[in-house]
Design an enzyme around this catalytic site. Structure first.
Site, PDB file in Angstrom:
ATOM      1  N   ALA A 113       0.833  -1.208   0.000  1.00 49.86           N
ATOM      2  CA  ALA A 113       0.000   0.000   0.000  1.00 49.86           C
ATOM      3  C   ALA A 113       0.868   1.258   0.000  1.00 49.86           C
ATOM      4  CB  ALA A 113      -0.952  -0.010   1.193  1.00 49.86           C
ATOM      5  N   TYR A 114       1.941   1.248   0.781  1.00 49.65           N
ATOM      6  CA  TYR A 114       2.852   2.394   0.803  1.00 49.65           C
ATOM      7  C   TYR A 114       3.493   2.585  -0.566  1.00 49.65           C
ATOM      8  CZ  TYR A 114       6.956   5.234   1.980  1.00 49.65           C
ATOM      9  OH  TYR A 114       7.928   6.205   2.006  1.00 49.65           O
ATOM     10  N   SER A 115       3.970   1.500  -1.169  1.00 48.51           N
ATOM     11  CA  SER A 115       4.577   1.568  -2.498  1.00 48.51           C
ATOM     12  C   SER A 115       3.586   2.144  -3.508  1.00 48.51           C
ATOM     13  CB  SER A 115       5.034   0.187  -2.961  1.00 48.51           C
ATOM     14  OG  SER A 115       6.038  -0.345  -2.128  1.00 48.51           O
ATOM     15  N   SER A 117       1.021   4.083  -2.934  1.00 47.33           N
ATOM     16  CA  SER A 117       0.744   5.506  -2.684  1.00 47.33           C
ATOM     17  C   SER A 117       1.871   6.385  -3.217  1.00 47.33           C
ATOM     18  CB  SER A 117       0.504   5.764  -1.195  1.00 47.33           C
ATOM     19  OG  SER A 117       1.688   5.678  -0.424  1.00 47.33           O
ATOM     20  N   LYS A 118       3.105   5.947  -3.069  1.00 50.86           N
ATOM     21  CA  LYS A 118       4.227   6.735  -3.566  1.00 50.86           C
ATOM     22  C   LYS A 118       4.299   6.698  -5.097  1.00 50.86           C
ATOM     23  CE  LYS A 118       5.843   8.610   0.129  1.00 50.86           C
ATOM     24  NZ  LYS A 118       5.866  10.084   0.257  1.00 50.86           N
TER      25      LYS A 118
END
Length: 193
Positions: A113-115, A117-118
């Site tokens: 999810a972090y990947s 979003s970035k």
């Protein structure tokens, strides 16, 4: 210079510029930034977005509210802000510089999810670069490798994997300034020495 953040005490402690207390996730935060820029600076020459949150763990174990917060802080909030400040940047033919992350180009397991979003933030930059070409607003997408900002120690969820020693934030800041001065539009993870 305006310094925008959620914590009035931390902003004041920097002793830098005009503090603007605002939460990036609030769509109206950009209105406060625009008002302060007009009042204190007479406009706006550039925007540096260095806000971000992180979460660790498998996607299936990442709570819905954490996914929402990742995207609100890392993508939606910056879009809200950009929608409001872009007219000022078009007036000045200024710049937008957004710090994404290495995971935008090399997504990591345990950080899906972090990947994502970035990567979404980098996609915004790529689209804006073309969208704003006629306005002569520069858009710079910066994707540094892991940097020792303490972010990995403050995740929204999960525990950081074992990470190699990260870059010194001062070195990243110098590289960002150099990119702006040189007119670069992208600073990929491999561009950090």
């Amino acid at each position: 210079m305006l310094l925008v953040g959620r914590d009035a005490d931390r902003l004041a402690a920097t002793g830098l510029g005009v503090p603007v207390v605002a939460d990036l996730g609030d769509a109206g935060a950009g209105d406060a930034v625009v008002a302060a820029a007009r009042e204190h600076l007479g406009g706006l020459d550039g925007l540096v977005n260095a806000a971000g949150v992180v979460a660790f763990g498998s996607l299936v174990d990442t709570p819905d509210e954490v996914v929402e917060e990742l995207f609100l802080t890392n993508v939606v909030g910056p879009i809200f802000l950009l929608r409001r400040v872009l007219p000022l940047l078009e007036e000045s033919q200024g710049f937008v510089l957004q710090l994404s992350a290495v995971v935008a180009e090399r997504p990591m397991p345990g950080m899906a999810a972090y990947s994502a979003s970035k990567a979404a933030l980098s996609a915004v930059d790529a689209a804006l670069r073309t969208e704003l070409r006629r306005s002569r607003v520069s858009v710079v997408d910066v994707r540094p490798p892991h940097t020792e900002t303490g972010l990995a120690g403050r995740p929204l969820a999960g525990t950081a994997p074992r990470l190699p020693q990260g870059l010194d934030p001062a070195d990243v800041a110098r590289r960002v300034v150099d990119a702006l001065a040189a007119g670069e539009t992208e600073v990929a993870a491999g561009d950090f020495g």
